[in-house]
Design an enzyme around this catalytic site. Structure first.
Site, PDB file in Angstrom:
ATOM      1  N   GLU A 173       0.833  -1.211   0.000  1.00  0.00           N
ATOM      2  CA  GLU A 173       0.000   0.000   0.000  1.00  0.00           C
ATOM      3  C   GLU A 173       0.867   1.261   0.000  1.00  0.00           C
ATOM      4  OE1 GLU A 173      -3.221  -0.185   2.880  1.00  0.00           O
ATOM      5  OE2 GLU A 173      -4.086  -1.910   1.840  1.00  0.00           O
ATOM      6  N   TYR A 240     -11.419  -4.221   0.423  1.00  0.00           N
ATOM      7  CA  TYR A 240     -12.147  -4.704   1.606  1.00  0.00           C
ATOM      8  C   TYR A 240     -13.636  -4.425   1.462  1.00  0.00           C
ATOM      9  CZ  TYR A 240      -7.813  -5.563   4.138  1.00  0.00           C
ATOM     10  OH  TYR A 240      -6.601  -6.081   4.537  1.00  0.00           O
ATOM     11  N   GLU A 296      -4.945  -8.737  -0.341  1.00  0.00           N
ATOM     12  CA  GLU A 296      -5.754  -8.400   0.846  1.00  0.00           C
ATOM     13  C   GLU A 296      -7.200  -8.266   0.410  1.00  0.00           C
ATOM     14  OE1 GLU A 296      -4.423  -5.282   3.500  1.00  0.00           O
ATOM     15  OE2 GLU A 296      -2.318  -5.811   3.155  1.00  0.00           O
TER      16      GLU A 296
HETATM   17  O1  AHR Z   1      -5.327  -5.904   6.950  1.00  0.00           O
HETATM   18  C1  AHR Z   1      -5.234  -4.734   7.699  1.00  0.00           C
HETATM   19  C2  AHR Z   1      -4.556  -3.606   6.955  1.00  0.00           C
HETATM   20  O2  AHR Z   1      -5.347  -3.228   5.881  1.00  0.00           O
HETATM   21  C3  AHR Z   1      -3.222  -3.909   6.324  1.00  0.00           C
HETATM   22  O3  AHR Z   1      -2.166  -3.803   7.224  1.00  0.00           O
HETATM   23  C4  AHR Z   1      -3.122  -2.865   5.266  1.00  0.00           C
HETATM   24  O4  AHR Z   1      -2.298  -3.259   4.198  1.00  0.00           O
HETATM   25  C5  AHR Z   1      -4.569  -2.607   4.879  1.00  0.00           C
HETATM   26  O5  AHR Z   1      -4.855  -1.288   4.824  1.00  0.00           O
END
Ligand code: AHR
Length: 488
Positions: A173, A240, A296
């Site tokens: 990131e 996410y 992720e």
């Molecule tokens: O998974 C939690 C965090 O989410 C990670 O450290 C980061 O890469 C993302 O923003």
């Protein structure tokens, strides 16, 4: 009648086992407590690593684990995590709760964890606060077998042979916690850092992964592909599923029907962004040499009440299993470009397949979604389609992926995401006149979950309510369910 038709004659790509990968960060109780308890712990362990967690990961054939972060990766200095434990330098984990990191879990411990699980290590290097030399020496430490300062240091620390390091990422990131860089700046940095990640063994090359976009940031992908595609093997993507606002993400277990639907719709946005990034990658890399590495992904809710907000601990319900089932199907369908994915995170953090509390371990509904999906590992994706006469409000009526295993079995993972409506479906694998059908199901109320007191409330069970007529298998999927079907 809803119908799922599969064409076993038409393969569309190879489903890498790595689509079912994991991510373990030095964050909250993921590493410490979730994976590592130390050699002197009363919790059953081998070389400090929990036996129950290792066995659970073996059971789902966990293929690859990413480490040490996440945001932590860009403040991690690997030398602090090697050598005699009493002499390891402590540090502050500034991202995650400001706690002291004693570095008792470092490179050797991570490699030992992967050895026990039987999975591949995926190490994430530090660009944000590290140096080219530091990263280059870490790779030398891990992978060089001859005589050199770093290989000698590794030997002095008790490991003679170089490890195999199949995957290495250059920063995490870097558009955010990894240095707040612009894509142009990072693309140059990537080129510089990647130059010094030497391939010491031609038998075991390192697959280099560049930091990719956040969600739908297509400009980042465009710049990275334009400027640096030829120096990379993979480009990461982070996405996410957040149901509400970042400031109020809602609870993992207490949610409304509307929040359930929203969560699943947001999870399915993954498909849109994979398509968007893939289209850009296709322009620069029509041969699809560079893999999209979704390292992720998962749900992100408010932390459980009474827990450290910096530890990101959340429970996990059938809603999460539906997110996992839908997302894994999306990855399978896009296996021509998506080569690896790593759920965040392995234990006790965000959408975890595993929760631990002291000596206890609970497998979450997400774990069982991975278990049912594991039948697709290393198979060929098959052309499949759901034809439906029902309607659903913004969610698919049914969603599937299908694959062909080397022994000729057709595997299907079929999801009914509806919170309240059962769906009857006829499944037909063209050309399989009289297939033997075996199936397992994972289902429950949308908020059903496992606890340390009741660890088996949700788990997969055999699914036998299937009628077979002239090669067509008819079944009714209850609401909020995932079925794995094997047609032999
Ligand atoms: O998974 C939690 C965090 O989410 C990670 O450290 C980061 O890469 C993302 O923003």
């Amino acid at each position: 009648m809803n119908k799922l038709v599969i064409n076993p004659e038409r393969t569309l790509g190879h489903i890498s086992k790595n689509l079912q990968g994991h991510f373990s960060e030095h964050l909250g109780r993921c590493i410490y407590g979730g994976v590592y308890v130390g050699e002197n712990s009363d919790i059953p362990n081998t070389n400090g690593i929990r036996n129950d967690v290792v066995n659970a990961l073996k059971d789902i054939k966990a293929p690859v684990v990413r480490w040490p972060g996440g945001c932590f990766a860009d403040e991690y200095h690997w030398r602090s995590g090697v050598g005699p434990k009493q002499q390891r330098e402590k540090m502050i984990n500034t991202h995650w709760g400001g706690v002291t990191e004693d570095n008792s879990f470092g490179t050797h411990e991570f490699m030992e964890f992967c050895r026990q699980v039987g999975c591949d290590p995926y190490v994430n290097g530090n660009v944000g606060s590290g140096s080219v030399r530091e990263m280059s020496e870490w790779v030398e430490y891990m992978t060089f077998d001859g005589v050199s300062p770093m290989a000698d240091l590794r030997r002095a620390h008790g490991r003679d042979k170089a490890w195999r390091l199949p995957y290495f990422a250059v920063g995490n990131e870097n558009w955010g916690c990894g240095g707040n860089m612009t894509p142009e700046y990072y693309a140059n940095e990537y080129r510089r850092y990647a130059t010094y990640i030497r391939q010491y063994s031609s038998d075991a090359p390192i697959y280099k992964i560049a930091c990719g976009p956040n969600s739908a940031d297509y400009r980042w992908t465009d710049v990275l592909m334009r400027e640096a595609a030829r120096y990379m093997d993979g480009l990461s993507l982070h996405y996410y599923t957040v149901c509400g606002e970042w400031s109020h993400k809602g609870s993992a277990l207490t949610f409304t029907r509307e929040e359930y639907d929203t969560t699943l719709k947001k999870a399915l946005f993954m498909e849109k962004i994979i398509e968007g990034h893939s289209a850009i990658m296709d322009r620069y890399d029509p041969e699809r040499r560079v893999g999209l590495i979704v390292d992720e992904w998962g749900t992100w809710y408010d932390v459980e009440e009474g827990t450290n907000p910096g530890f990101l601990y959340q429970q996990n319900s059938m809603r999460d299993a539906m997110v996992a089932a839908l997302t894994l199907n999306v990855f399978n369908k896009h296996c021509a470009r998506v080569r690896m994915a790593n759920i965040a995170q392995l234990a006790n953090v965000l959408q975890s397949p595993i929760l631990t509390e002291g000596a206890q371990m609970v497998l979450t509904p997400t774990y069982y979604a991975f278990k049912l999906n594991s039948h697709h590992q290393e198979n060929e994706l098959l052309d499949s389609r759901v034809f439906t006469c029902d309607s659903a409000d913004g969610l698919p009526v049914l969603q599937e992926s299908a694959s062909l295993s080397p022994d000729g079995t057709v595997h299907v993972t079929l999801v009914n995401p509806s919170a309240d409506t059962a769906r009857t479906v006829q499944v037909e694998a063209l050309g399989k006149a009289d297939p033997a059908v075996a199936a397992e199901i994972l289902t429950g109320d949308t908020a059903a979950h496992n606890t340390f007191e009741n660890p088996d409330a949700v788990k997969d069970v055999p699914f036998t309510d299937i009628t077979l007529k002239s090669g067509v298998a008819e079944m009714t999927l209850p609401p909020c369910s995932l079925v794995h079907i094997a047609l032999r």
